[in-house]
Each structure stands twice: as structure tokens, then as C-alpha cells.
Design a protein around this motif. Structure first.
Motif, PDB file in Angstrom:
ATOM      1  N   ARG A 158      34.558  44.256  40.577  1.00  0.00           N
ATOM      2  CA  ARG A 158      34.937  43.193  41.493  1.00  0.00           C
ATOM      3  C   ARG A 158      34.859  43.704  42.918  1.00  0.00           C
ATOM      4  NH1 ARG A 158      39.629  45.723  40.115  1.00  0.00           N
ATOM      5  NH2 ARG A 158      41.358  45.634  41.595  1.00  0.00           N
ATOM      6  N   LEU A 202      39.210  36.182  42.561  1.00  0.00           N
ATOM      7  CA  LEU A 202      38.597  36.192  41.234  1.00  0.00           C
ATOM      8  C   LEU A 202      38.828  34.867  40.513  1.00  0.00           C
ATOM      9  CD1 LEU A 202      39.835  39.668  39.933  1.00  0.00           C
ATOM     10  CD2 LEU A 202      37.511  39.094  40.648  1.00  0.00           C
ATOM     11  N   GLY A 260      33.305  39.869  35.578  1.00  0.00           N
ATOM     12  CA  GLY A 260      34.093  39.981  36.793  1.00  0.00           C
ATOM     13  C   GLY A 260      35.095  38.873  37.024  1.00  0.00           C
TER      14      GLY A 260
END
Length: 336
Positions: A76, A82, A114
Motif C-alpha cells: 500500500r 484503502l 491492496g
């Protein structure tokens, strides 16, 4: 005036001029706003990036201490919000079971793609949280009978995760197996403001009422030969040892028809994928660009398609599709 005194006077004049300029700047609205923003940022600091891995957390809601596992992916960009998927275990399960990568594959999927994934624990009388259930409306177990506020718990969970980790509020998703899938359907009804999309495996709509505040994308996955939640409706012979802990499950066709009506989709789906042992269908014209899809496997019973590990004594899961791959692909598509 000697040179030393002259120099002191010059410094004093410069100091007074700069002080006046600063005072004027402080009075400017733009600077005041910036100062106010900085004060607010100090009062409510943004969540810092957490270390990758899976961590257990607990929070208090509805007079109960509830727990969840949170997995943060290694891949990430620092500070970039996210996507968040919340994965609900089935009735009689627990958070660690749903987080078992060999059974459901969500941890490795999160690391590859991710995104963060949370595994909440349902209501259980046991200290360790095992044999837990979710209150999905008409089902299931003690969570339903005690009217546990699972919708409120999940709202609190999302807020707790967002206080720990930067999360994109436009890409929050719910998925689950069986009773956990039923809760996902309920969240699309009662927390439509929070969730972009939901996906249920082997758990049909169990809500008593459903008036979403906005349209939510829905994917449902089910096996034709499910002996727990029967495809054509009703509780099968393997549903629950105590029949009073469940109800006569809504059929898969009726579940999709309900969502087609709620989301104002065309009532007639179109086949979008067909392969040996499975097919998928999609409804068109849904409100606000949402999507409604169904994937059906011919075999596999009451299990998560694509897994190689099932409970002892159960038939092997269908390998015609991988439910985790299909669900995440659906979430990515609707979250664009």
C-alpha cells in the motif's frame, strides 16, 4: 548619536515594523482559517498508517464487548486511503474461522490487491466468541432472539477502523457466508449510506423490512444443491440442529427479485458467464449505476466456492468459480 545607539534604534524600528506586519497578517481571514484548521487537526489527528498484518481489536457497543480482526496489507502507498472489506462468518462460526486463508482466502487476496479486511465476531454466549450468530432480521440463533444490534456494531466497527487506518469512505464493502451473507443483505438495507456494495454466499435475504437510503450494488452466490439454505426456499435438513433458531429461508429467485425492485432494475437478467458447473447473470438499468448480479454453481452444497477446505463430513466445494475472486472483482468494478 554615536554608531552603537544608531544601530540599536534601527533594529528597534525594524522590529516594530515586522511586529505590525505580523499583527496585520493575523487579522487576515485566510490566516485565521488556516490557524483554525491547524488547531482542529491537532485535536483530531489523522490516523497513521499501521504495520501490515492481522491484529485483534475490541470495542463496546450495546452493552457488550465485541471483537474483530483487522488485516492490513503489506502492499500500500503510505497515507493513501484503502478500500475496506468486512467479511462475516457463518452461523455457528467465529472471526478466526472466517480469517482462515485456507478456507476463504481473504487475507492473501487483501495482500495481493491492496485493501484492508476486517473479520468481526458475531454474538456468542461463550467467552471465546465461538458458535456465534448474526442478527440478520429473521435469522439466526441467539443474536436474533436477543435482538442484538449488529447493524450498530458494524457501524461502530467501521468508525473504529477509520480511526486507526486511512479508509476510502466510497469503497467500503460487506460480504459473508450463510448467516453472515444474510447480515450483508441487511446492511445493504439498513446501512446503505455506509456500504458501496455487498456480496452474499449461501445466505439469502432475511430482513423483515428493507427501505435503503440509496441503491447499493448486490452480488449473490449460491449452489443449486445447498442443503442448508435451499435454493428454491426453505430450511434444508442440515440447516440447524434446532429448527427454532432459523426460519423458512427466502429463495434465491425471490431474493434477487426483491433487490431488482428495490434498485429499480430490469426484472429480467441476462446471462453473462457460463462454464461447466456454474453461470452468472446480471440485471440492467439499476438505479444510480448500481449493479445486481447472481452466480450459481451446480454443486458444492453449503460451502464457499473455490475453497479446498470444508468442514468435516461436508461434500467438496464447487471449483467452477472462486467466490473470493468473483466477489473482489465485483467490488472493484462497482467501486470505480
Amino acid at each position: 548619536m554615536n554608531p552603537v545607539h544608531r544601530r540599536i534604534a534601527q533594529v528597534a524600528i525594524l522590529f516594530l515594523a515586522s511586529t505590525a506586519a505580523i499583527a496585520q497578517d493575523v487579522d487576515r481571514p485566510g490566516l485565521r482559517e488556516r490557524l483554525r484548521e491547524r488547531i482542529e487537526q491537532r485535536r483530531e489527528p489523522a490516523p497513521a498508517d499501521m504495520a501490515a498484518g492481522t491484529t485483534e481489536y475490541s470495542l463496546h457497543h450495546g452493552g457488550l464487548t465485541r471483537k474483530y480482526l483487522l488485516h492490513v496489507p503489506a502492499r500500500r502507498a503510505p497515507g493513501v486511503p484503502l478500500p475496506l472489506a468486512i467479511a462475516f462468518h457463518g452461523g455457528g462460526g467465529h472471526a478466526e474461522y472466517m480469517a482462515d486463508d485456507a478456507r476463504y482466502g481473504w487475507v492473501s487476496k487483501a495482500d495481493r490487491e491492496g485493501f484492508a479486511v476486517a473479520f468481526p465476531n458475531g454474538y456468542s454466549k461463550l467467552p471465546g466468541g465461538r458458535f456465534a450468530t448474526w442478527n440478520a432480521g429473521q435469522c439466526c440463533g441467539d443474536a436474533r432472539d436477543k435482538n442484538i444490534d449488529d447493524v450498530g456494531f458494524i457501524r461502530a466497527l467501521v468508525a473504529d477502523v477509520r480511526s486507526r487506518l486511512p479508509i476510502d469512505p466510497a469503497r467500503i464493502f460487506a460480504t459473508g457466508m450463510s448467516n453472515g451473507g444474510m447480515l450483508s443483505h441487511r446492511l445493504a438495507c439498513d446501512a446503505a449510506d455506509l456500504f458501496r456494495a455487498i456480496a452474499s454466499v449461501a445466505g439469502t435475504d432475511a430482513t423483515t423490512t428493507c427501505t435503503p437510503s440509496r441503491a447499493v450494488s448486490v452480488l449473490h452466490i449460491h449452489a443449486k444443491d445447498d442443503t442448508h439454505v435451499l435454493y428454491n426456499g426453505g430450511a434444508g435438513p442440515d440447516a440447524f440442529r434446532d429448527p427454532s433458531k432459523v426460519f423458512s429461508f427466502v429463495s434465491v429467485p425471490d431474493t434477487l427479485a426483491r433487490w431488482a425492485m428495490r434498485n429499480h432494475c430490469s426484472p429480467n437478467p441476462v446471462r453473462t458467464m457460463e462454464r461447466p458447473g456454474a453461470y452468472c447473470e446480471a440485471y440492467s438499468g439499476c438505479a444510480a449505476g448500481t449493479q445486481l448480479q447472481l452466480c450459481v454453481t451446480e454443486s458444492g452444497g453449503h460451502s464457499w466456492p473455490g475453497t479446498e477446505r470444508v468442514r468435516r463430513g461436508k461434500e467438496p466445494a464447487s471449483q467452477a468459480i472462486d467466490a473470493t475472486d468473483v466477489i473482489w472483482g465485483f467490488f472493484v468494478e462497482v467501486g470505480r
